[in-house]
Design a protein around this motif. Structure first.
Motif, PDB file in Angstrom:
ATOM      1  N   ASN A  48      70.400  61.227  64.881  1.00 29.20           N
ATOM      2  CA  ASN A  48      69.018  61.381  64.831  1.00 29.20           C
ATOM      3  C   ASN A  48      67.982  62.427  65.112  1.00 29.20           C
ATOM      4  OD1 ASN A  48      69.058  58.416  64.115  1.00 29.20           O
ATOM      5  ND2 ASN A  48      68.335  57.629  66.083  1.00 29.20           N
TER       6      ASN A  48
ATOM      7  N   ILE B 128      66.239  64.417  62.700  1.00 27.29           N
ATOM      8  CA  ILE B 128      65.476  64.045  61.342  1.00 27.29           C
ATOM      9  C   ILE B 128      64.284  65.052  61.443  1.00 27.29           C
ATOM     10  CG2 ILE B 128      63.648  61.953  61.885  1.00 27.29           C
ATOM     11  CD1 ILE B 128      65.192  63.030  58.773  1.00 27.29           C
TER      12      ILE B 128
ATOM     13  N   ASP C 127      67.282  57.558  61.369  1.00 25.51           N
ATOM     14  CA  ASP C 127      65.983  57.541  60.552  1.00 25.51           C
ATOM     15  C   ASP C 127      66.790  58.568  59.464  1.00 25.51           C
ATOM     16  OD1 ASP C 127      67.772  59.879  61.219  1.00 25.51           O
ATOM     17  OD2 ASP C 127      66.740  61.269  62.638  1.00 25.51           O
TER      18      ASP C 127
ATOM     19  N   THR D 295      68.794  61.061  58.629  1.00 23.94           N
ATOM     20  CA  THR D 295      68.976  63.140  59.071  1.00 23.94           C
ATOM     21  C   THR D 295      69.716  62.686  56.951  1.00 23.94           C
ATOM     22  OG1 THR D 295      68.382  62.951  61.576  1.00 23.94           O
ATOM     23  CG2 THR D 295      70.477  64.497  60.460  1.00 23.94           C
TER      24      THR D 295
ATOM     25  N   LYS E  35      68.213  63.550  54.285  1.00 23.94           N
ATOM     26  CA  LYS E  35      67.662  64.613  53.873  1.00 23.94           C
ATOM     27  C   LYS E  35      69.167  66.164  54.226  1.00 23.94           C
ATOM     28  CE  LYS E  35      64.228  66.553  54.623  1.00 23.94           C
ATOM     29  NZ  LYS E  35      63.497  66.379  53.697  1.00 23.94           N
TER      30      LYS E  35
END
Length: 240
Positions: free
Chosen positions: A12, A14, A42, A44, A47
């Motif tokens: 988590n 992000i 979340d 991550t 991303k």
């Protein structure tokens, strides 16, 4: 030129992932990054995968199924680093509590003769910003306890900002490392010391995270408390 890697465990993160990746990859010295994500809900990992398209040869990702512990994340990263030919392997948090500007200073300590360099909060007074006093005292006296029980002069034994030379990780039997929480940091440093490697502490300023949520809890020191006593009586030999 040494091949250098920064291992960053995430859960988590992000708010921090893209920023820390871009800053580290922008540093002089050609640092690659290995993110080890423990199933962050979340996004991550997604991303990081998006950023891999931009940095396909310098940004790597291992996705794990859930929260398996900080120590197991780093052990996974260490084995990956050795398998991929890295000479210098760094541990670092994602939340900017460890300043990427200090990476070259840790590397310099290795080049000056250390085998393992610790980004130390306590070797030059107490260098912690925006931490509650209770957290500072818990962390500081944990290291005092380690020095007392194990008889080694390491002022920040729980530090998670560490630079290893390859030969240290090759010598340690990574499968035999027992502590999985923050006690893992103590075990790795003490094992390296007992195996005859030279440790250096480089003073750094630790700044409490600005974004995201801390994963620290009082319970993580329980493992370390009893684990340190067991370390005192363990026999050490280099990995074959």
């Amino acid at each position: 030129m040494d091949k250098k890697l920064v291992i960053i465990p995430t859960y988590n993160e992000i708010e921090n992932a893209e920023k820390i990746i871009r800053v580290v990859l922008g540093k002089e010295g050609a640092y690659d990054i290995l993110i080890i994500d423990d199933g962050s809900p979340d996004g991550t990992a997604a991303k990081v995968e998006e950023l891999q398209k931009e940095f396909p040869e310098r940004l790597f990702l291992i996705k794990r199924s859930g929260k398996l512990g900080l120590g197991t994340a780093y052990l996974t990263g260490f084995k990956w680093a050795l398998d991929h030919g890295y000479d210098i392997i760094n541990e670092m948090d994602a939340d900017f509590s460890h300043d990427p500007d200090d990476l070259p200073r840790l590397y310099a300590a290795i080049k000056e003769g250390a085998d393992l360099a610790v980004g130390s909060r306590y070797c030059d007074g107490v260098s912690v910003v925006n931490w509650p006093m209770a957290r500072i005292l818990m962390s500081y006296f944990a290291s005092v306890y380690v020095r007392t029980v194990l008889g080694v002069k390491i002022y920040d034994s729980t530090a998670g900002f560490v630079c290893y030379s390859r030969k240290v990780l090759e010598a340690i039997d990574l499968d035999a490392v027992r502590m999985k929480g923050y006690g893992f940091q103590i075990e790795m440093k003490y094992t390296a010391k007992r195996l005859g490697f030279k440790l250096a502490e480089v003073p750094v300023i630790f700044v409490n995270r600005k974004e995201g949520t801390s994963k620290m809890s009082g319970g993580i020191f329980g493992e370390a408390f009893w684990g340190v006593i067991k370390l005192r009586f363990r026999k050490f030999q280099k990995s074959k």
